[in-house]
Each structure stands twice: as C-alpha cells, then as structure tokens.
Design an enzyme around this catalytic site. Structure first.
Site, PDB file in Angstrom:
ATOM      1  N   ASN A 242       0.864  -1.191   0.000  1.00  0.00           N
ATOM      2  CA  ASN A 242       0.000   0.000   0.000  1.00  0.00           C
ATOM      3  C   ASN A 242       0.899   1.239   0.000  1.00  0.00           C
ATOM      4  O   ASN A 242       0.958   1.994   0.954  1.00  0.00           O
ATOM      5  CB  ASN A 242      -0.951   0.001   1.193  1.00  0.00           C
ATOM      6  CG  ASN A 242      -0.215  -0.057   2.532  1.00  0.00           C
ATOM      7  OD1 ASN A 242       0.985  -0.357   2.585  1.00  0.00           O
ATOM      8  ND2 ASN A 242      -0.923   0.223   3.608  1.00  0.00           N
ATOM      9  N   CYS A 243       1.585   1.426  -1.120  1.00  0.00           N
ATOM     10  CA  CYS A 243       2.561   2.514  -1.223  1.00  0.00           C
ATOM     11  C   CYS A 243       2.150   3.460  -2.341  1.00  0.00           C
ATOM     12  O   CYS A 243       1.754   3.015  -3.425  1.00  0.00           O
ATOM     13  CB  CYS A 243       3.955   1.950  -1.493  1.00  0.00           C
ATOM     14  SG  CYS A 243       5.241   3.209  -1.620  1.00  0.00           S
ATOM     15  N   GLY A 244       2.245   4.752  -2.058  1.00  0.00           N
ATOM     16  CA  GLY A 244       1.854   5.741  -3.050  1.00  0.00           C
ATOM     17  C   GLY A 244       2.979   6.196  -3.963  1.00  0.00           C
ATOM     18  O   GLY A 244       2.757   7.016  -4.850  1.00  0.00           O
TER      19      GLY A 244
ATOM     20  N   ASP B 100      -0.321  -3.270  -5.865  1.00  0.00           N
ATOM     21  CA  ASP B 100      -0.462  -2.076  -5.034  1.00  0.00           C
ATOM     22  C   ASP B 100      -1.944  -1.753  -4.892  1.00  0.00           C
ATOM     23  O   ASP B 100      -2.643  -1.578  -5.898  1.00  0.00           O
ATOM     24  CB  ASP B 100       0.284  -0.895  -5.677  1.00  0.00           C
ATOM     25  CG  ASP B 100       0.463   0.274  -4.711  1.00  0.00           C
ATOM     26  OD1 ASP B 100      -0.151   0.248  -3.625  1.00  0.00           O
ATOM     27  OD2 ASP B 100       1.213   1.209  -5.044  1.00  0.00           O
TER      28      ASP B 100
END
Length: 362
Positions: free
Chosen positions: A73-75, A92
C-alpha cells in the site's frame, strides 16, 4: 499440489500496469502482505482464490524464491519499487505509477495498482474445473457411503499400516516452514488501522492525480503549445494567412460567396494552417461587422458569416485532442484526415442552415 489455481489481476480505474497472471506452485506459493496492520484483505483474497498462503511480511521473513506476489500500500516512495526490482509480481492497493528512486524497475508486466477485490478473478477454465471437482467430490462421497460396510473390515485389518503412512505424511508436512499467524485486528486497533488505510488511500489518490497531471502537461500540453507557437510564428512571419484572408474577403459580400468561403477555409490542407491566429476569422469578421453596422449589408449575413469563417477552428488541435483521448497511433493517423474531410462537408451545410435560420431570428 492439485488445489492451486491461476488468478488474473488487472488494474483499477486509476491504476497502472498491464495486469498479472499468478499460478502458485509448491515452491512459490506465498502471497506476501507488506501493508502493516496484519494481512490485508486483498492478500487474503488472492490466497483464497489461488490456493496460496497469505503471510504478513512485517512479522515473518520469507525468501524471495517462495514469494508468488507481494501486496503493498505505497503511493510512490520506496516500497513501490522494492519488489519489482527483485522481479516479484507486485500488487499495489493504492493508485500509483512508476515513481520514486526505484521507478526504473517498475514495469507494466510486473506491477499493477489500484487493485480491489473486483480486479481479482480466476483464470478462464479454473471456474469450470472447480465446478467439476465439486461434482466429482459429491460423487465420491456417495460412493464412500455405499461401501462403508466393506471398507470397515478391510480398515480394521490394515490399521497399523494406515497409521504408519499418516505419521510419515505428517512428518513431511512439518518440515515445511511455518509462519506466525496474524490475528485480525478488532476493536479500537482495527478502527485505527481502517481509518489510517482510508486516509492513506485518499492522499495517495490525490498524489497519483497530481503525477498524472504533470505527466500530461510535460508529454502532451507543452509540446502542443510549442507546435502551435511554431505554426503561428510561421504564418505570421511569412504573411501567408494575411494574404489568403485578403484574397477571400470579397467572397463575404453575397451568400454564394459565403458558401465558397466556408469551403475554402475547410480544405484539409489549408485549415491546419489557417487555424492558428485565426487571420481569416479576424479579417472577414471585422469586414462583415463593419459593413452590417454601416447598413451596406443586411443583418441576416451575420450568422452565416460566423459559420463560414469558423470552418478552420480547431483544425490544428485535432491530433492533440485524439492524443489526450489516449487514441492509438493508428487511430490518430486515420482520425485526423477523417475529421478534416468531415469539416469540408459540414461547413457549407452549416452556412446554409444558418442563412435560413437568420431570416427566422430577425
């Protein structure tokens, strides 16, 4: 292992990537959840559909060779590129695209973003196979029930051998690596985790939108501005558009001339040149406005003149508009001349309709 199934994962509405096709094996069957707060529901869903095992990456160390896919869960900072760098398929749950210091390792064949439960499906044939397996299981259960009496005597005779075989199987299974189970977060902790995840999703969605906007500006809008500036400079420096405008000005004095004018300005090889700067629209518009204001021409000429001089409007923007709509190169090569030739037909028709409508309005 016969329980393994192939799953397809595609990008979400704001996602990126070509999609993933995952098939677990006995050696590669771990769905690694690197999201914090336990195993993410998406990781569990992938594991349940494929028959793989979901493992919390924050509490367990898993060798890369055993990882089927990583759920993050990385932007767009470090984690987004860590697993693609190792060529591990990465899912993601946030909208995202290649960014950060490891962006060069994030390729469309190994990464997919903005993934929800709706983007994860069994591959074609797997659902049918599951249905057949269920039917076979039901038939096997019925057969086993019918032969229970006979099997009872035989089972009593071979009980010792069966027990030994079961012990051997259990011993083999205990040799496999065991991972720490992560209980599902409940109560206040679960509320905090869900709230933080929701806030993170919103922030990363806005961040991804900002990245896409900058990307469009750099790759589409700014090159278009340079193209239009170059074209305007060319027609202004050479005086080409002014020369054409002075030549067609006499046509504006009668309806047939307006029809011819609309045809001329809509010619496919002229309209992209006449569009920038709008020289014909400016010259003829001023001329007609002055003549109508002085009473030399009837006011009914105003509306058809507007359509006659606007046939070239936007002709220089057609390829850019198609590009903004994410049209393929083949579509652009066919669409640009198609639109230009359509203008050649619709422009005179618009003048006729406007000329007829002007008598109803005045």
């Amino acid at each position: 292992m016969s329980d393994f199934r192939t799953v397809n994962i595609v990008k979400g509405h704001g996602g990126w990537g070509d999609g993933l096709t995952l098939t677990p094996t006995a050696e590669k069957k771990i769905v690694l959840s690197v999201t914090g707060g336990g195993i993410h529901p998406i990781a569990r869903h992938i594991a349940e559909l494929s028959g793989a095992q979901a493992v919390d990456g924050f509490k367990n160390h898993v060798e890369d060779e055993k990882v089927l896919a990583a759920v993050i869960n990385c932007g767009g900072t470090a984690r987004i590129g860590v697993y693609p760098k190792k060529r591990i398929p990465t899912v993601d749950i946030y909208p995202g695209s290649p960014s950060g210091p490891l962006a060069k390792y994030i390729t469309a064949d190994i990464f997919v973003s903005d993934v929800g439960a709706g983007q994860i499906t069994l591959a074609e044939g797997e659902q049918a196979a599951s249905s057949e397996a269920g039917a076979a299981g039901a038939a096997g259960a019925a057969g086993a029930a019918g032969a229970a009496g006979v099997a009872g005597a035989a089972g009593a005779t071979g009980a010792g051998a069966g027990t030994a075989g079961a012990d051997t199987q259990v011993a083999e299974e205990t040799e496999e690596t065991t991972y720490e189970e992560t209980p599902e977060n409940k109560g206040f902790t679960g509320l905090v985790v869900k709230f933080g995840g929701a806030i993170g999703y919103v922030i990363n969605t806005l961040l991804a939108a900002g990245r896409q906007s900058i990307d469009i500006m750099l790759k589409t809008v700014i090159p278009f501005m340079a193209y239009v500036g170059l074209l305007i400079g060319f027609v202004n420096y050479t005086g080409l558009s002014d020369l054409i405008a002075q030549g067609v000005s006499p046509l504006a004095s009668n309806p047939l001339g307006l029809l011819l004018l609309s045809f001329i300005v809509a010619l496919p090889f002229l309209s992209p040149i006449l569009g920038p700067g709008g020289a014909i629209a400016q010259v003829v518009g001023v001329l007609m406005g002055t003549q109508i204001g002085a009473g030399a021409l009837p006011v009914q000429y105003a509306l058809p003149t507007l359509f006659a001089i606007d046939g070239q409007v936007g002709a220089d923007f057609i390829p850019v508009g198609l590009s903004l709509g994410e049209a393929k190169p083949e579509t652009v090569s066919v669409g640009v001349p198609a639109v230009l030739f359509t203008r050649l037909v619709t422009s005179p028709i618009a003048v006729l309709i406007a000329y007829g409508a002007s008598f109803l309005l005045v």
